[in-house]
Scaffold this active site. Structure first.
Site, PDB file in Angstrom:
ATOM      1  N   CYS A   1       0.860  -1.179   0.000  1.00  0.00           N
ATOM      2  CA  CYS A   1       0.000   0.000   0.000  1.00  0.00           C
ATOM      3  C   CYS A   1       0.899   1.233   0.000  1.00  0.00           C
ATOM      4  O   CYS A   1       1.765   1.360   0.866  1.00  0.00           O
ATOM      5  CB  CYS A   1      -0.879   0.072   1.245  1.00  0.00           C
ATOM      6  SG  CYS A   1      -1.235  -1.502   2.027  1.00  0.00           S
TER       7      CYS A   1
ATOM      8  N   GLU B   1      -7.516   9.001   1.682  1.00  0.00           N
ATOM      9  CA  GLU B   1      -7.029   8.596   0.372  1.00  0.00           C
ATOM     10  C   GLU B   1      -8.161   8.221  -0.576  1.00  0.00           C
ATOM     11  O   GLU B   1      -9.205   7.730  -0.153  1.00  0.00           O
ATOM     12  CB  GLU B   1      -6.123   7.359   0.502  1.00  0.00           C
ATOM     13  CG  GLU B   1      -4.905   7.560   1.361  1.00  0.00           C
ATOM     14  CD  GLU B   1      -4.007   6.339   1.414  1.00  0.00           C
ATOM     15  OE1 GLU B   1      -2.792   6.520   1.572  1.00  0.00           O
ATOM     16  OE2 GLU B   1      -4.516   5.201   1.303  1.00  0.00           O
TER      17      GLU B   1
END
Length: 231
Positions: free
Chosen positions: A87, A149
């Site tokens: 990630c 995000e």
């Protein structure tokens, strides 16, 4: 944006990475500016709406087991948490800003798979990274740091083994391939295990149904939608 937080107490290598320039976007995932990784992850700025582009890679082996990683203790956000394979963020560079066919995000994923896990780019060709959809979420890490995000979900399946990895211990403290049943067991009986919030949200909403369709990922694609989770 606030940038007056002292990082002296943190790991030197992780502090350097905090100067990378992330892509700041609006809720439609349209680029509006760029800012440091540090600024993008300070809760004070997140509360004012600062939102950046990110990706989450889910890498499966030939037995359809998912590679999980435990984030290193040195990480500034979500240290020691278990999460999906990789990630991170595309950076504000010409190669990673390119949006056609999500190529910039896929280049960033290839870069970080090598940085964190030592997986060579030729093992993860850009065309094999399958974009499924985007997820918009907000999650605090502690009082100071957090995430906000728009996260591109990328799947890749291949003949991967633990021998393909050269783990960067400054990024990752442990790795494990798990079946869906084994992952469910860990969620149901976590003991002292911690999981990242984005991984939990993706698991709760999507992962297990996508996992059943690894032979037909086209049917799982939803490339236009940005799913708001956890709000």
């Amino acid at each position: 944006m606030t940038d007056n937080v002292n990082l002296d107490e943190y790991d030197d290598e992780q502090v350097k990475l905090m100067q990378e320039m992330c892509i700041v976007v609006n809720e439609k995932d349209e680029k509006i500016s760029a800012d440091t990784k540090k600024n993008c992850h300070l809760m004070e700025n997140i509360k004012k709406g600062l939102l950046h582009r990110a990706f989450s890679v889910f890498l499966f082996d030939s037995e359809n087991k998912l590679l999980l990683q435990q984030r290193a203790s040195e990480k500034i956000t979500f240290p020691d948490c278990w999460t999906n394979t990789c990630c991170s963020h595309p950076l504000n560079t010409p190669l990673e800003l390119e949006e056609t066919a999500q190529i910039g995000v896929r280049r960033a994923a290839q870069r970080k798979l090598e940085h964190e896990l030592g997986i060579k780019p030729e093992k993860v060709p850009l065309d094999d990274l399958v974009f499924l959809t985007r997820v918009h979420y907000l999650a605090p890490s502690d009082g100071l740091w957090g995430e906000h995000e728009i996260d591109y979900i990328l799947f890749i399946r291949g003949n991967f083994t633990l021998n393909d990895l050269a783990v960067n211990k400054n990024e990752v403290s442990a790795v494990e391939f798990l079946s869906p049943e084994e992952l469910r067991q860990k969620f149901n009986n976590p003991g002292n295990l911690k999981f990242t919030p984005w991984f939990k949200l993706i698991c709760e909403n999507f992962l297990f149904k996508w996992w059943k369709k690894l032979d037909d990922l086209e049917s799982s694609k939803d490339i236009l939608t940005i799913h708001k989770l956890g709000f």
